[in-house]
Design a protein around this motif. Structure first.
Motif, PDB file in Angstrom:
ATOM      1  N   MET A  99       0.825  -1.205   0.000  1.00 44.81           N
ATOM      2  CA  MET A  99       0.000   0.000   0.000  1.00 44.81           C
ATOM      3  C   MET A  99       0.864   1.262   0.000  1.00 44.81           C
ATOM      4  N   ALA A 100       1.867   1.306   0.872  1.00 45.33           N
ATOM      5  CA  ALA A 100       2.723   2.491   0.956  1.00 45.33           C
ATOM      6  C   ALA A 100       3.487   2.706  -0.352  1.00 45.33           C
ATOM      7  N   LEU A 101       4.080   1.636  -0.887  1.00 44.16           N
ATOM      8  CA  LEU A 101       4.845   1.755  -2.125  1.00 44.16           C
ATOM      9  C   LEU A 101       3.933   2.075  -3.308  1.00 44.16           C
ATOM     10  N   GLY A 102       2.754   1.465  -3.328  1.00 43.89           N
ATOM     11  CA  GLY A 102       1.822   1.708  -4.428  1.00 43.89           C
ATOM     12  C   GLY A 102       1.351   3.146  -4.493  1.00 43.89           C
ATOM     13  N   MET A 103       1.133   3.773  -3.350  1.00 42.84           N
ATOM     14  CA  MET A 103       0.683   5.162  -3.346  1.00 42.84           C
ATOM     15  C   MET A 103       1.787   6.095  -3.833  1.00 42.84           C
ATOM     16  N   VAL A 104       3.033   5.788  -3.491  1.00 41.18           N
ATOM     17  CA  VAL A 104       4.160   6.581  -4.002  1.00 41.18           C
ATOM     18  C   VAL A 104       4.280   6.407  -5.514  1.00 41.18           C
ATOM     19  N   LEU A 105       4.182   5.166  -5.981  1.00 41.32           N
ATOM     20  CA  LEU A 105       4.287   4.897  -7.416  1.00 41.32           C
ATOM     21  C   LEU A 105       3.102   5.467  -8.194  1.00 41.32           C
ATOM     22  N   ASN A 106       1.954   5.611  -7.549  1.00 36.38           N
ATOM     23  CA  ASN A 106       0.808   6.259  -8.181  1.00 36.38           C
ATOM     24  C   ASN A 106       1.144   7.709  -8.538  1.00 36.38           C
ATOM     25  N   ILE A 107       1.831   8.388  -7.624  1.00 34.96           N
ATOM     26  CA  ILE A 107       2.250   9.769  -7.886  1.00 34.96           C
ATOM     27  C   ILE A 107       3.301   9.808  -8.999  1.00 34.96           C
ATOM     28  N   VAL A 108       4.224   8.822  -9.001  1.00 36.16           N
ATOM     29  CA  VAL A 108       5.223   8.737 -10.067  1.00 36.16           C
ATOM     30  C   VAL A 108       4.540   8.536 -11.419  1.00 36.16           C
ATOM     31  N   LEU A 109       3.557   7.658 -11.449  1.00 36.12           N
ATOM     32  CA  LEU A 109       2.831   7.391 -12.692  1.00 36.12           C
ATOM     33  C   LEU A 109       2.089   8.637 -13.161  1.00 36.12           C
ATOM     34  N   ALA A 110       1.477   9.350 -12.215  1.00 37.11           N
ATOM     35  CA  ALA A 110       0.775  10.587 -12.575  1.00 37.11           C
ATOM     36  C   ALA A 110       1.738  11.645 -13.099  1.00 37.11           C
ATOM     37  N   ARG A 111       2.963  11.620 -12.597  1.00 33.72           N
ATOM     38  CA  ARG A 111       3.954  12.627 -13.009  1.00 33.72           C
ATOM     39  C   ARG A 111       4.523  12.344 -14.389  1.00 33.72           C
ATOM     40  N   PHE A 112       4.748  11.072 -14.718  1.00 35.66           N
ATOM     41  CA  PHE A 112       5.485  10.747 -15.939  1.00 35.66           C
ATOM     42  C   PHE A 112       4.654  10.048 -17.012  1.00 35.66           C
ATOM     43  N   SER A 113       3.358   9.884 -16.788  1.00 39.60           N
ATOM     44  CA  SER A 113       2.503   9.295 -17.826  1.00 39.60           C
ATOM     45  C   SER A 113       1.324  10.241 -18.077  1.00 39.60           C
ATOM     46  N   ARG A 114       0.431   9.814 -18.937  1.00 40.06           N
ATOM     47  CA  ARG A 114      -0.767  10.628 -19.213  1.00 40.06           C
ATOM     48  C   ARG A 114      -1.924  10.256 -18.294  1.00 40.06           C
ATOM     49  N   LEU A 115      -1.687   9.327 -17.391  1.00 38.57           N
ATOM     50  CA  LEU A 115      -2.693   8.964 -16.381  1.00 38.57           C
ATOM     51  C   LEU A 115      -2.488   9.870 -15.171  1.00 38.57           C
ATOM     52  N   LYS A 116      -3.098  11.023 -15.174  1.00 42.62           N
ATOM     53  CA  LYS A 116      -2.810  12.088 -14.212  1.00 42.62           C
ATOM     54  C   LYS A 116      -3.623  11.982 -12.927  1.00 42.62           C
ATOM     55  N   TYR A 117      -4.085  10.810 -12.588  1.00 38.14           N
ATOM     56  CA  TYR A 117      -5.023  10.663 -11.472  1.00 38.14           C
ATOM     57  C   TYR A 117      -4.319  10.165 -10.207  1.00 38.14           C
ATOM     58  N   ILE A 118      -4.572  10.839  -9.106  1.00 40.75           N
ATOM     59  CA  ILE A 118      -4.049  10.420  -7.809  1.00 40.75           C
ATOM     60  C   ILE A 118      -5.211   9.881  -6.982  1.00 40.75           C
ATOM     61  N   PHE A 119      -5.153   8.607  -6.710  1.00 40.92           N
ATOM     62  CA  PHE A 119      -6.256   7.863  -6.081  1.00 40.92           C
ATOM     63  C   PHE A 119      -6.294   8.159  -4.583  1.00 40.92           C
ATOM     64  N   LEU A 120      -7.428   8.657  -4.086  1.00 42.63           N
ATOM     65  CA  LEU A 120      -7.518   9.130  -2.706  1.00 42.63           C
ATOM     66  C   LEU A 120      -8.474   8.325  -1.826  1.00 42.63           C
ATOM     67  N   THR A 121      -8.984   7.212  -2.332  1.00 47.11           N
ATOM     68  CA  THR A 121      -9.907   6.397  -1.542  1.00 47.11           C
ATOM     69  C   THR A 121      -9.103   5.350  -0.776  1.00 47.11           C
ATOM     70  N   GLY A 122      -8.709   5.708   0.448  1.00 49.84           N
ATOM     71  CA  GLY A 122      -7.749   4.924   1.203  1.00 49.84           C
ATOM     72  C   GLY A 122      -8.174   3.498   1.491  1.00 49.84           C
ATOM     73  N   HIS A 123      -9.457   3.290   1.864  1.00 49.85           N
ATOM     74  CA  HIS A 123      -9.858   1.928   2.219  1.00 49.85           C
ATOM     75  C   HIS A 123      -9.842   1.004   1.004  1.00 49.85           C
ATOM     76  N   HIS A 124     -10.165   1.530  -0.184  1.00 49.52           N
ATOM     77  CA  HIS A 124     -10.097   0.691  -1.380  1.00 49.52           C
ATOM     78  C   HIS A 124      -8.649   0.379  -1.739  1.00 49.52           C
ATOM     79  N   THR A 125      -7.762   1.343  -1.493  1.00 48.27           N
ATOM     80  CA  THR A 125      -6.340   1.088  -1.701  1.00 48.27           C
ATOM     81  C   THR A 125      -5.867  -0.043  -0.798  1.00 48.27           C
ATOM     82  N   LEU A 126      -6.333  -0.040   0.436  1.00 47.75           N
ATOM     83  CA  LEU A 126      -5.988  -1.109   1.383  1.00 47.75           C
ATOM     84  C   LEU A 126      -6.508  -2.456   0.894  1.00 47.75           C
ATOM     85  N   TYR A 127      -7.762  -2.497   0.448  1.00 52.57           N
ATOM     86  CA  TYR A 127      -8.358  -3.753  -0.011  1.00 52.57           C
ATOM     87  C   TYR A 127      -7.599  -4.316  -1.218  1.00 52.57           C
TER      88      TYR A 127
END
Length: 475
Positions: A99-127
């Motif tokens: 979860m911790a690494l995935g949220m960091v990589l989500n920001i990396v993906l938003a920064r360097f790809s065209r998928l500019k979305y930062i996912f903020l639904t924490g409980h779904h990220t956990l699941y």
């Protein structure tokens, strides 16, 4: 320390509050505006969470229990929380690191790809982190390779899910500064595509329903939802009570269906008549929706301007992806219609699975879970309405109900092979991710599996630099 960090990241209110604070600080706002925006974002999410919890405990769970008893339904009810609670016993630490690494990589993906979305639904990220930990461990991964592979897949789906909902989401909220962050995205996209079949009827939306003059009070969402759910509760509860009295003695009912006995006080003296109970639960449903809508309005009014700081300074073009109730205020009638029609689709899907099970081959029977059919079916109705009006809402929500019945049924063998019998996820993204990567993990193992996951993460970044970008027209 790790537990503290994971608790922060898995609590949507705290996560969004922190990001709002960062965004406002990057904009160099005065301290009083930073405090106000941060507190209002946190309070808004707490209000939304309180509404969701009240809705589930006060109405949805009770309605599901009574419906299944009244019509003698037996099978598996897809439930994210149930399967995650089982998996966390053995995969808690792996889930936390993914979860911790995935949220960091989500920001990396938003920064360097065209998928500019930062996912903020924490409980779904956990699941999702938990599911990935279980699936990838079957492929022989453990320790850092498991965390890296899981983090890459989590980041990918966290950015991809809002992306394939983007077109319809913009029609709903009428802005490109807000995205949908909920792992039912594939189902919402599917509902929108079904709604497009009625695009010629899109002008007649669910919000344009004309009521006779003396029924104009039904245009008030709180009233219309409350009365509708009262009718449903009274009918279903009446069938349950009648069946309980006529077909079994009270002791048997209490032993075989404890929840129902507690809810209706079957076989005991009670001061609450079942009709009064049904009316109260129906109106509680409306109260829960009202609380959710209030929280959503508070969040949206603060998170969008606060997030501009992150979009301008850290991740150009970044868009916050918020939990599914964010779309409810934009088409309240579609929310109710979507829930009811999706639930009907779930019942039809159950009948199809029952026929298949008895005549063709054994298959898991998926009962219509009221919670996923409300939260996800409501969004499916809103999306179908945005693309095809009232007809699109009805057809899109119905097809969504079928989808979240069949996908969990297909996913069941995968979960069974992972030693989670009679358990499955409910929302569409969990199902398709489980089916695809669960099967991959059974055939590709070890470092090869880790490489596959890393490649999946890198593909959007590679596409961003290799594929030509659309030319912008100068004004």
């Amino acid at each position: 320390m790790l537990d503290f960090i994971i608790n922060i990241l898995s609590t949507p209110a705290m996560l969004v509050g922190i990001l709002a604070c960062i965004g406002l600080c990057l904009q160099k706002k005065p301290i009083e505006e930073i405090v106000k925006g941060t507190v209002k974002c946190i309070v808004g999410f707490l209000v939304l969470s309180a509404g969701s919890s009240f809705l589930q405990s006060g109405s949805l769970n009770a309605f599901g229990d009574i419906f299944n008893y009244a019509f003698d339904m037996q099978g598996v009810v897809p439930n994210n929380e149930a399967i995650v609670s089982l998996a966390l016993n053995d995969f808690g630490t792996d889930t936390a690191y993914i979860m911790a690494l995935g949220m960091v990589l989500n920001i990396v993906l938003a920064r360097f790809s065209r998928l500019k979305y930062i996912f903020l639904t924490g409980h779904h990220t956990l699941y999702m982190s938990c599911m990935l930990a279980v699936i990838l461990s079957v492929g022989g991964l453990s320790g850092f390779p498991l965390w890296l592979a899981g983090g890459c897949l989590l980041a990918f789906i966290s950015a991809a899910s809002p992306a394939y909902c983007e077109g319809t989401m913009q029609k709903v909220v009428e802005t490109d500064e807000l995205a949908l962050g909920h792992f039912g995205g594939a189902g919402y996209w599917f509902a929108a595509q079904c709604g497009k079949l009625f695009k010629n009827s899109a002008d007649q939306t669910t919000e344009d329903i004309n009521f006779p003059q003396r029924l104009t009070f039904l245009r008030d969402t709180t009233v219309s939802i409350g009365l509708t759910m009262v009718v449903f509760f009274v009918i279903v509860t009446g069938v349950a009570v009648g069946r309980g009295i006529l077909s079994a003695d009270p002791d048997t009912i209490l032993k075989t269906y404890t929840n129902l006995g507690e809810l209706l006080n079957v076989g005991t003296e009670t001061q609450t008549n079942w009709i009064v109970w049904a009316i109260t639960r129906g109106l509680s449903f409306s109260g829960g929706v009202y609380i959710i809508l209030s929280g959503v309005r508070l969040i949206v009014s603060e998170i969008v301007p606060a997030f501009r700081g992150i979009a301008e300074k850290l991740v150009p073009g970044a868009v916050p992806a918020i939990d599914c109730p964010v779309v409810y205020p934009y088409a309240p009638n579609a929310v109710l219609i979507g829930f009811l029609v999706s639930f009907v689709g779930g019942i039809v899907g159950l009948l199809i699975l029952t026929f298949w099970n008895s005549t063709i081959s054994p298959v898991a029977l998926i009962l219509p879970g009221v919670v996923p059919h409300f939260f996800c079916g409501a969004v499916a109705g809103v999306f179908g309405n945005a693309e095809g009006g009232l007809k699109g809402c009805i057809f899109g929500a119905f097809m969504h109900g079928l989808l979240i019945t069949f996908l969990p049924a297909i996913c069941m063998p995968v979960m069974g092979s992972l030693n989670f019998a009679n358990c499955t996820f409910s929302d569409a993204d969990f199902s398709w991710m489980g089916i695809v990567f669960g099967n991959i993990a059974q055939h590709v193992v070890g470092n090869a599996l880790m490489i596959v996951c890393v490649v999946v993460f890198l593909l959007p970044i590679a596409y961003n630099y290799i594929a030509p970008k659309k030319a912008t027209v100068a004004e």
